[in-house]
Design an enzyme around this catalytic site. Structure first.
Site, PDB file in Angstrom:
ATOM      1  CB  SER A   1      -0.863  -0.016   1.264  1.00  0.00           C
ATOM      2  OG  SER A   1      -1.478   1.227   1.449  1.00  0.00           O
TER       3      SER A   1
ATOM      4  CE1 TYR B   1      -3.796  -2.660   5.670  1.00  0.00           C
ATOM      5  CE2 TYR B   1      -3.540  -0.318   5.197  1.00  0.00           C
ATOM      6  CZ  TYR B   1      -3.722  -1.619   4.759  1.00  0.00           C
ATOM      7  OH  TYR B   1      -3.816  -1.885   3.418  1.00  0.00           O
TER       8      TYR B   1
ATOM      9  CE  LYS C   1      -1.519  -4.619   3.468  1.00  0.00           C
ATOM     10  NZ  LYS C   1      -1.790  -5.909   2.841  1.00  0.00           N
TER      11      LYS C   1
HETATM   12  P1  NAD Z   1     -10.960  -7.134   1.496  1.00  0.00           P
HETATM   13  O1  NAD Z   1     -11.124  -7.100   2.974  1.00  0.00           O
HETATM   14  O2  NAD Z   1     -12.149  -6.942   0.651  1.00  0.00           O
HETATM   15  O3  NAD Z   1     -10.242  -8.497   1.057  1.00  0.00           O
HETATM   16  C1  NAD Z   1      -9.336  -9.177   1.888  1.00  0.00           C
HETATM   17  C2  NAD Z   1      -9.766 -10.634   1.950  1.00  0.00           C
HETATM   18  O4  NAD Z   1      -8.841 -11.365   2.757  1.00  0.00           O
HETATM   19  C3  NAD Z   1     -11.155 -10.822   2.563  1.00  0.00           C
HETATM   20  O5  NAD Z   1     -11.923 -11.608   1.700  1.00  0.00           O
HETATM   21  C4  NAD Z   1     -10.890 -11.515   3.888  1.00  0.00           C
HETATM   22  O6  NAD Z   1     -11.940 -12.386   4.238  1.00  0.00           O
HETATM   23  C5  NAD Z   1      -9.583 -12.252   3.588  1.00  0.00           C
HETATM   24  N1  NAD Z   1      -8.736 -12.517   4.754  1.00  0.00           N
HETATM   25  C6  NAD Z   1      -8.328 -11.664   5.713  1.00  0.00           C
HETATM   26  N2  NAD Z   1      -7.535 -12.289   6.595  1.00  0.00           N
HETATM   27  C7  NAD Z   1      -7.437 -13.580   6.186  1.00  0.00           C
HETATM   28  C8  NAD Z   1      -6.768 -14.725   6.696  1.00  0.00           C
HETATM   29  N3  NAD Z   1      -6.048 -14.681   7.825  1.00  0.00           N
HETATM   30  N4  NAD Z   1      -6.879 -15.890   6.024  1.00  0.00           N
HETATM   31  C9  NAD Z   1      -7.619 -15.958   4.887  1.00  0.00           C
HETATM   32  N5  NAD Z   1      -8.275 -14.914   4.370  1.00  0.00           N
HETATM   33  C10 NAD Z   1      -8.186 -13.736   5.019  1.00  0.00           C
HETATM   34  O7  NAD Z   1      -9.828  -6.057   1.129  1.00  0.00           O
HETATM   35  P2  NAD Z   1      -9.364  -5.522  -0.297  1.00  0.00           P
HETATM   36  O8  NAD Z   1      -9.764  -4.101  -0.391  1.00  0.00           O
HETATM   37  O9  NAD Z   1      -9.759  -6.468  -1.358  1.00  0.00           O
HETATM   38  O10 NAD Z   1      -7.792  -5.545  -0.078  1.00  0.00           O
HETATM   39  C11 NAD Z   1      -6.996  -6.635  -0.495  1.00  0.00           C
HETATM   40  C12 NAD Z   1      -5.562  -6.396  -0.045  1.00  0.00           C
HETATM   41  O11 NAD Z   1      -5.095  -5.174  -0.604  1.00  0.00           O
HETATM   42  C13 NAD Z   1      -5.406  -6.266   1.469  1.00  0.00           C
HETATM   43  O12 NAD Z   1      -4.205  -6.913   1.845  1.00  0.00           O
HETATM   44  C14 NAD Z   1      -5.296  -4.781   1.688  1.00  0.00           C
HETATM   45  O13 NAD Z   1      -4.542  -4.457   2.832  1.00  0.00           O
HETATM   46  C15 NAD Z   1      -4.575  -4.341   0.424  1.00  0.00           C
HETATM   47  N6  NAD Z   1      -4.843  -2.931   0.071  1.00  0.00           N
HETATM   48  C16 NAD Z   1      -6.131  -2.521  -0.081  1.00  0.00           C
HETATM   49  C17 NAD Z   1      -6.392  -1.187  -0.373  1.00  0.00           C
HETATM   50  C18 NAD Z   1      -7.816  -0.704  -0.536  1.00  0.00           C
HETATM   51  O14 NAD Z   1      -8.034   0.502  -0.514  1.00  0.00           O
HETATM   52  N7  NAD Z   1      -8.801  -1.567  -0.725  1.00  0.00           N
HETATM   53  C19 NAD Z   1      -5.329  -0.277  -0.518  1.00  0.00           C
HETATM   54  C20 NAD Z   1      -4.024  -0.742  -0.357  1.00  0.00           C
HETATM   55  C21 NAD Z   1      -3.794  -2.091  -0.069  1.00  0.00           C
HETATM   56  C1  UD1 Z   2      -7.037   5.467   3.679  1.00  0.00           C
HETATM   57  C2  UD1 Z   2      -6.132   4.935   4.760  1.00  0.00           C
HETATM   58  C3  UD1 Z   2      -4.923   4.259   4.097  1.00  0.00           C
HETATM   59  C4  UD1 Z   2      -5.389   3.175   3.133  1.00  0.00           C
HETATM   60  C5  UD1 Z   2      -6.338   3.776   2.102  1.00  0.00           C
HETATM   61  C6  UD1 Z   2      -6.917   2.682   1.245  1.00  0.00           C
HETATM   62  C7  UD1 Z   2      -6.450   6.407   6.700  1.00  0.00           C
HETATM   63  C8  UD1 Z   2      -5.829   7.463   7.557  1.00  0.00           C
HETATM   64  N1  UD1 Z   2      -5.711   6.016   5.640  1.00  0.00           N
HETATM   65  O1  UD1 Z   2      -6.300   6.392   2.942  1.00  0.00           O
HETATM   66  O2  UD1 Z   2      -4.083   3.681   5.080  1.00  0.00           O
HETATM   67  O3  UD1 Z   2      -4.278   2.594   2.458  1.00  0.00           O
HETATM   68  O4  UD1 Z   2      -7.419   4.427   2.787  1.00  0.00           O
HETATM   69  O5  UD1 Z   2      -7.612   3.195   0.170  1.00  0.00           O
HETATM   70  O6  UD1 Z   2      -7.522   5.908   6.969  1.00  0.00           O
HETATM   71  N2  UD1 Z   2     -12.386  11.665   3.274  1.00  0.00           N
HETATM   72  C9  UD1 Z   2     -13.380  12.524   3.695  1.00  0.00           C
HETATM   73  N3  UD1 Z   2     -14.498  11.996   4.272  1.00  0.00           N
HETATM   74  C10 UD1 Z   2     -14.676  10.655   4.450  1.00  0.00           C
HETATM   75  C11 UD1 Z   2     -13.651   9.773   4.017  1.00  0.00           C
HETATM   76  C12 UD1 Z   2     -12.524  10.325   3.454  1.00  0.00           C
HETATM   77  O7  UD1 Z   2     -13.261  13.731   3.545  1.00  0.00           O
HETATM   78  O8  UD1 Z   2     -15.710  10.249   4.996  1.00  0.00           O
HETATM   79  C13 UD1 Z   2     -11.192  12.233   2.621  1.00  0.00           C
HETATM   80  C14 UD1 Z   2      -9.884  11.933   3.346  1.00  0.00           C
HETATM   81  O9  UD1 Z   2      -9.589  12.911   4.284  1.00  0.00           O
HETATM   82  C15 UD1 Z   2      -8.909  11.897   2.159  1.00  0.00           C
HETATM   83  C16 UD1 Z   2      -9.745  11.387   0.988  1.00  0.00           C
HETATM   84  O10 UD1 Z   2     -11.093  11.625   1.348  1.00  0.00           O
HETATM   85  O11 UD1 Z   2      -8.472  13.205   1.848  1.00  0.00           O
HETATM   86  C17 UD1 Z   2      -9.564   9.901   0.731  1.00  0.00           C
HETATM   87  O12 UD1 Z   2      -9.798   9.190   1.933  1.00  0.00           O
HETATM   88  P1  UD1 Z   2      -9.796   7.584   1.986  1.00  0.00           P
HETATM   89  O13 UD1 Z   2     -10.670   7.055   0.927  1.00  0.00           O
HETATM   90  O14 UD1 Z   2     -10.088   7.182   3.389  1.00  0.00           O
HETATM   91  O15 UD1 Z   2      -8.305   7.188   1.587  1.00  0.00           O
HETATM   92  P2  UD1 Z   2      -6.902   7.638   2.225  1.00  0.00           P
HETATM   93  O16 UD1 Z   2      -7.076   8.699   3.228  1.00  0.00           O
HETATM   94  O17 UD1 Z   2      -5.965   7.909   1.115  1.00  0.00           O
END
Ligand code: NAD
Ligand code: UD1
Length: 349
Positions: A127, A151, A155
């Site tokens: 991330s 979190y 990572k």
């Molecule tokens: P998500 O929660 O929808 O998917 C994660 C999946 O992993 C879920 O289906 C959950 O049931 C499964 N899981 C969690 N712990 C587990 C375990 N111990 N054993 C087996 N399964 C397990 O999240 P996502 O948005 O699809 O994210 C996927 C990955 O990408 C995550 O590692 C997350 O940290 C990373 N990531 C997500 C974002 C985002 O904004 N969505 C941003 C940066 C990184």
């Molecule tokens: C958040 C997480 C980051 C994670 C990412 C995944 C925090 C502090 N950071 O980042 O660790 O990797 O999501 O996508 O939670 N905002 C509002 N109102 C809301 C929600 C968000 O104004 O209700 C604003 C935030 O201040 C930010 C932008 O929208 O400026 C995006 O927010 P968000 O979607 O939560 O993503 P990140 O802050 O980038």
């Protein structure tokens, strides 16, 4: 036709389910390992509806070493895409042990099982949150790391572990070295264009896009904008939003890169997956109102602790080494989010 088997941890989740679609459509065989702690099995039924193919599914926790080893023995994957993890920043501050146990220990178990099965090709969901605060808002892979919550640190720790595994192989001149891509996602949003799969957050969303979508559909009353006094053109925070389908295509390109000559001697490298362009909160609201025709009710609230003013990717390395770049724009991201939201107002039921 590609008959290789890819094991996808967390494949029932938001990003994982979209990855399953792309992998199946590219001819890979897909094995999903997910404990369903933050997802529903319905997502994989929808994957089958889209692709006409069914991924194998094991409802297993990646920390269950014996169960995982049995799956590797049975399915013989060549590569693992590791999405499984917990991802809520606030929850990670309340329950750090849960996050380190699930994310870090889970990855230790997974890599141990992989080593025993001699499967040493891995694409990891990292991330942008691993980066420290920088005076330059456009983040490049060699910027200093400095996650500020459990979190993010989970990572960063996993990245360290994976780099160390790769370094150990280099030192030992291993004949079959680890090949690892650390993909640093910026802000994934959007959904598959069919509207059959998308993001289905539990409870009240933490992230901007699902929150806005739920205000538009009337599930939530009002969006709080976290600060309008940032040093940005309109005062609201700027992020690099990336369409989830573009994002998962980056994983397919990463698998190709790991199989190419450039990884012949192994290696572990980080790649930003972002568009390179940032949008402010107000610009997102504006785009959403234009696509949906619905007014978004919002108020200005205090800044959220830990938020940066501005953050977007330098995606040049992914273009150069993974031959990847985004194809979709903000209009696609908003249209597809809205299509998913209106077709599934209660998420997967
Ligand atoms: P998500 O929660 O929808 O998917 C994660 C999946 O992993 C879920 O289906 C959950 O049931 C499964 N899981 C969690 N712990 C587990 C375990 N111990 N054993 C087996 N399964 C397990 O999240 P996502 O948005 O699809 O994210 C996927 C990955 O990408 C995550 O590692 C997350 O940290 C990373 N990531 C997500 C974002 C985002 O904004 N969505 C941003 C940066 C990184
Ligand atoms: C958040 C997480 C980051 C994670 C990412 C995944 C925090 C502090 N950071 O980042 O660790 O990797 O999501 O996508 O939670 N905002 C509002 N109102 C809301 C929600 C968000 O104004 O209700 C604003 C935030 O201040 C930010 C932008 O929208 O400026 C995006 O927010 P968000 O979607 O939560 O993503 P990140 O802050 O980038």
């Amino acid at each position: 036709m590609n008959a290789k088997t890819i094991l996808v941890t967390g494949g029932a989740g938001y990003i994982g389910s979209h990855a399953c679609v792309e992998l199946l459509q590219d001819g890979f065989k897909v094995v999903v390992v997910d404990n369903l702690s933050n997802s529903k099995i319905e997502s994989l039924n929808r994957v089958q509806q889209i692709t006409g193919k069914k991924p194998s599914f094991y409802q297993t926790d990646i920390r269950d070493k014996q169960a995982l080893a049995d799956i590797f023995a049975k399915e013989s994957p060549t590569t693992v895409i590791h999405f499984a993890g917990l991802k809520a920043v606030g929850e990670s501050c309340d329950k750090p042990q849960l996050y380190y146990n699930n994310n870090v220990y889970g990855t230790l178990v997974l890599t141990d099982v992989m080593m025993h099965a001699n499967v040493k090709q891995l694409v990891f969901s990292s991330s942008a949150t691993v980066y420290g605060e920088s005076s330059c808002p456009q983040y490049t892979e060699n910027f200093p790391l400095g996650a500020i919550n459990p979190y993010g640190r989970s990572k960063a720790m996993i990245e360290d572990i994976l780099r160390d595994l790769s370094a150990a192989d280099r030192n030992n001149q291993s004949k079959y070295p680890w090949k690892i891509a650390l993909l640093r996602y910026f802000n994934p949003i959007g959904a598959h264009e069919s509207g059959l799969i998308g993001e289905d957050p539990n409870g009240i969303p933490n992230n901007l896009m699902p929150y806005v979508a739920q205000v538009a559909i009337g599930k939530l009353k009002q969006l709080s904008i976290f600060g309008n006094d940032y040093p940005t053109p309109d005062g609201t925070g700027i992020r690099d939003y990336i369409h989830v389908v573009d994002l998962v295509k980056g994983h397919i390109n990463a698998i190709a890169a790991l199989n190419s000559e450039s990884y012949k001697c192994g290696g572990c490298n980080a790649y930003n997956l972002g568009t390179g362009k940032g949008y402010s909160v107000l610009e997102i609201i504006d785009a959403f109102q234009k696509v949906t025709g619905k007014p978004i009710n919002y108020k200005i609230a205090p800044r959220r602790s830990g938020d940066l003013a501005e953050c977007f990717a330098n995606p040049e390395l992914a273009l150069k080494e993974l031959n990847w770049k985004v194809e979709k724009d903000l209009h696609d991201m908003v249209t597809d989010t809205w299509n998913w939201q209106t077709k599934n107002p209660q998420g997967y039921i």
